[in-house]
Design a protein around this motif. Structure first.
Motif, PDB file in Angstrom:
ATOM      1  N   LEU A  77      26.088  -3.519  12.996  1.00 18.90           N
ATOM      2  CA  LEU A  77      25.732  -4.410  11.719  1.00 18.90           C
ATOM      3  C   LEU A  77      26.157  -5.797  11.805  1.00 18.90           C
ATOM      4  O   LEU A  77      25.642  -6.642  11.427  1.00 18.90           O
ATOM      5  N   LEU A  78      27.267  -5.968  12.785  1.00 23.72           N
ATOM      6  CA  LEU A  78      27.647  -7.363  12.924  1.00 23.72           C
ATOM      7  C   LEU A  78      26.702  -8.290  13.652  1.00 23.72           C
ATOM      8  O   LEU A  78      26.725  -9.420  13.482  1.00 23.72           O
ATOM      9  N   ILE A  79      25.821  -7.518  14.442  1.00 26.36           N
ATOM     10  CA  ILE A  79      25.041  -8.534  15.107  1.00 26.36           C
ATOM     11  C   ILE A  79      23.463  -8.247  14.681  1.00 26.36           C
ATOM     12  O   ILE A  79      22.607  -8.506  15.556  1.00 26.36           O
ATOM     13  N   GLY A  80      23.233  -7.450  13.776  1.00 23.40           N
ATOM     14  CA  GLY A  80      22.052  -7.307  13.333  1.00 23.40           C
ATOM     15  C   GLY A  80      21.009  -6.492  14.139  1.00 23.40           C
ATOM     16  O   GLY A  80      19.929  -6.429  14.087  1.00 23.40           O
ATOM     17  N   LYS A  81      21.690  -5.319  14.801  1.00 22.48           N
ATOM     18  CA  LYS A  81      20.688  -4.366  15.694  1.00 22.48           C
ATOM     19  C   LYS A  81      20.350  -3.232  15.217  1.00 22.48           C
ATOM     20  O   LYS A  81      19.807  -2.507  15.663  1.00 22.48           O
ATOM     21  N   ILE A  82      21.058  -2.523  13.808  1.00 20.38           N
ATOM     22  CA  ILE A  82      20.794  -1.373  13.651  1.00 20.38           C
ATOM     23  C   ILE A  82      19.799  -1.471  12.255  1.00 20.38           C
ATOM     24  O   ILE A  82      20.049  -2.547  11.550  1.00 20.38           O
ATOM     25  N   LYS A  83      18.989  -0.510  12.240  1.00 16.62           N
ATOM     26  CA  LYS A  83      17.810  -0.765  11.334  1.00 16.62           C
ATOM     27  C   LYS A  83      17.924   0.505  10.243  1.00 16.62           C
ATOM     28  O   LYS A  83      17.390   0.462   9.326  1.00 16.62           O
ATOM     29  N   GLN A  84      18.257   1.732  10.979  1.00 16.28           N
ATOM     30  CA  GLN A  84      18.380   2.824  10.249  1.00 16.28           C
ATOM     31  C   GLN A  84      19.361   3.916  10.651  1.00 16.28           C
ATOM     32  O   GLN A  84      19.275   4.077  12.004  1.00 16.28           O
ATOM     33  N   LEU A  85      19.838   4.872   9.819  1.00 12.71           N
ATOM     34  CA  LEU A  85      20.903   5.983  10.156  1.00 12.71           C
ATOM     35  C   LEU A  85      19.956   7.210   9.450  1.00 12.71           C
ATOM     36  O   LEU A  85      19.674   7.030   8.470  1.00 12.71           O
ATOM     37  N   SER A  86      20.015   8.287  10.397  1.00 14.84           N
ATOM     38  CA  SER A  86      19.212   9.537   9.632  1.00 14.84           C
ATOM     39  C   SER A  86      20.060  10.616   9.872  1.00 14.84           C
ATOM     40  O   SER A  86      20.567  10.809  11.097  1.00 14.84           O
ATOM     41  N   LEU A  87      20.485  11.401   8.821  1.00 14.24           N
ATOM     42  CA  LEU A  87      21.253  12.429   8.944  1.00 14.24           C
ATOM     43  C   LEU A  87      20.140  13.765   8.678  1.00 14.24           C
ATOM     44  O   LEU A  87      19.384  13.787   7.624  1.00 14.24           O
ATOM     45  N   VAL A  88      20.017  14.675   9.785  1.00 15.51           N
ATOM     46  CA  VAL A  88      19.265  15.709   9.991  1.00 15.51           C
ATOM     47  C   VAL A  88      19.771  16.881   9.820  1.00 15.51           C
ATOM     48  O   VAL A  88      20.680  17.399  10.677  1.00 15.51           O
ATOM     49  N   ILE A  89      19.225  17.683   8.965  1.00  9.01           N
ATOM     50  CA  ILE A  89      19.841  19.017   8.850  1.00  9.01           C
ATOM     51  C   ILE A  89      18.800  19.970   9.129  1.00  9.01           C
ATOM     52  O   ILE A  89      17.522  20.013   8.920  1.00  9.01           O
ATOM     53  N   THR A  90      19.167  21.144  10.118  1.00  8.38           N
ATOM     54  CA  THR A  90      18.063  21.868  10.815  1.00  8.38           C
ATOM     55  C   THR A  90      18.635  23.401  10.613  1.00  8.38           C
ATOM     56  O   THR A  90      19.879  23.599  10.303  1.00  8.38           O
ATOM     57  N   ASN A  91      17.551  24.124  10.500  1.00  9.76           N
ATOM     58  CA  ASN A  91      18.013  25.546  10.436  1.00  9.76           C
ATOM     59  C   ASN A  91      18.635  26.059  11.935  1.00  9.76           C
ATOM     60  O   ASN A  91      18.103  25.638  12.850  1.00  9.76           O
ATOM     61  N   LEU A  92      19.929  26.630  11.670  1.00  7.48           N
ATOM     62  CA  LEU A  92      20.677  26.913  13.128  1.00  7.48           C
ATOM     63  C   LEU A  92      19.868  27.887  13.999  1.00  7.48           C
ATOM     64  O   LEU A  92      20.138  27.838  15.092  1.00  7.48           O
ATOM     65  N   SER A  93      19.325  28.817  13.323  1.00 10.28           N
ATOM     66  CA  SER A  93      18.560  29.882  14.147  1.00 10.28           C
ATOM     67  C   SER A  93      17.234  29.274  14.996  1.00 10.28           C
ATOM     68  O   SER A  93      17.134  29.693  16.115  1.00 10.28           O
ATOM     69  N   ASN A  94      16.543  28.525  14.399  1.00 14.98           N
ATOM     70  CA  ASN A  94      15.097  28.287  14.755  1.00 14.98           C
ATOM     71  C   ASN A  94      15.023  26.550  15.201  1.00 14.98           C
ATOM     72  O   ASN A  94      13.765  26.285  15.206  1.00 14.98           O
ATOM     73  N   LYS A  95      15.881  25.997  14.626  1.00 16.97           N
ATOM     74  CA  LYS A  95      15.965  24.391  14.694  1.00 16.97           C
ATOM     75  C   LYS A  95      14.930  23.723  13.926  1.00 16.97           C
ATOM     76  O   LYS A  95      14.633  22.449  14.130  1.00 16.97           O
ATOM     77  N   GLU A  96      14.493  24.457  12.847  1.00 13.82           N
ATOM     78  CA  GLU A  96      13.479  23.822  11.944  1.00 13.82           C
ATOM     79  C   GLU A  96      14.163  22.682  10.969  1.00 13.82           C
ATOM     80  O   GLU A  96      15.471  23.146  10.730  1.00 13.82           O
TER      81      GLU A  96
END
Length: 208
Positions: A77-96
């Motif tokens: 953030l201090l040098i303007g290099k990050i555009k987006q952060l994504s939190l991804v939630i998946t089904n533990l058994s089949n990775k969907e």
């Protein structure tokens, strides 16, 4: 002179802006993990932040992981290099992929104009920023009533979207975009520090 002193005290610095953004990400992610039932409720503790009661994980491994990721986000953030952060939630058994929480950043002041990280360069009062962040966190906490029930064991991961010339720590792997088939979106309020603007949106699998 009194007015000038007050302005200096309430103005935000680049470091201050980066900290407020990463604090929002930290408490937002913790709220999502709690509200969406990714981990048992007894593994969270209640804390007061931004005028709200927020449930924060007490799991050492989760906290170490988040601190590592968010520490790197703050540096970017201090040098303007990050555009987006994504939190991804998946089904533990089949990775969907069941949900993807996208935290999208815009830079309201070019990084090259913010060379002195300790100098007040923002134009927005810190209390106003804190109120805006509180409103978004409140929306995240109440979103459980709108989102489909996650009725399976789930896991989460965090993806970062950076500039091509960003220095990525060793051990961080490349990942795909994590699309959700047949998805819907829920958008939350934005907040701005006058240096960084944050938009938050969750995409989730539509229940047929």
């Amino acid at each position: 002179m009194a007015a000038l002193t007050q302005l200096t005290r309430s103005a935000i610095t680049l470091k201050g802006s980066a900290k407020m953004v990463t604090d929002y990400l930290n408490f937002g992610i913790n709220s999502i993990l709690f509200q969406r039932g990714i981990y048992p409720p007894e593994t969270f503790k209640n804390e007061e932040h931004f005028g709200l009661s927020i449930y924060v994980s007490s799991d050492e491994k989760i906290n170490t992981f988040l601190q590592s990721v968010l520490g790197q986000i703050k540096d970017w953030l201090l040098i303007g290099k990050i555009k987006q952060l994504s939190l991804v939630i998946t089904n533990l058994s089949n990775k969907e992929v069941l949900e993807r929480w996208d935290f999208k950043l815009q830079y309201e002041e070019p990084a090259e104009n913010c060379t002195d990280e300790s100098k007040p360069i923002g134009t927005k009062d810190i209390k106003v920023i804190q109120n805006e962040i509180r409103d978004v966190l409140r929306q995240i906490c109440s979103s459980v009533s709108f989102l489909p029930l996650l009725d399976c064991p789930c896991a989460f991961d965090i993806l970062t979207h950076t500039s091509l010339d960003a220095d990525v720590p060793s051990g961080w792997d490349e990942a795909g975009p994590c699309f959700i088939s047949n998805s819907e979106e829920l958008r939350f309020r934005s907040f701005s520090t006058s240096l960084h603007r944050m938009d938050t949106v969750v995409s989730y699998k539509k229940i047929e």
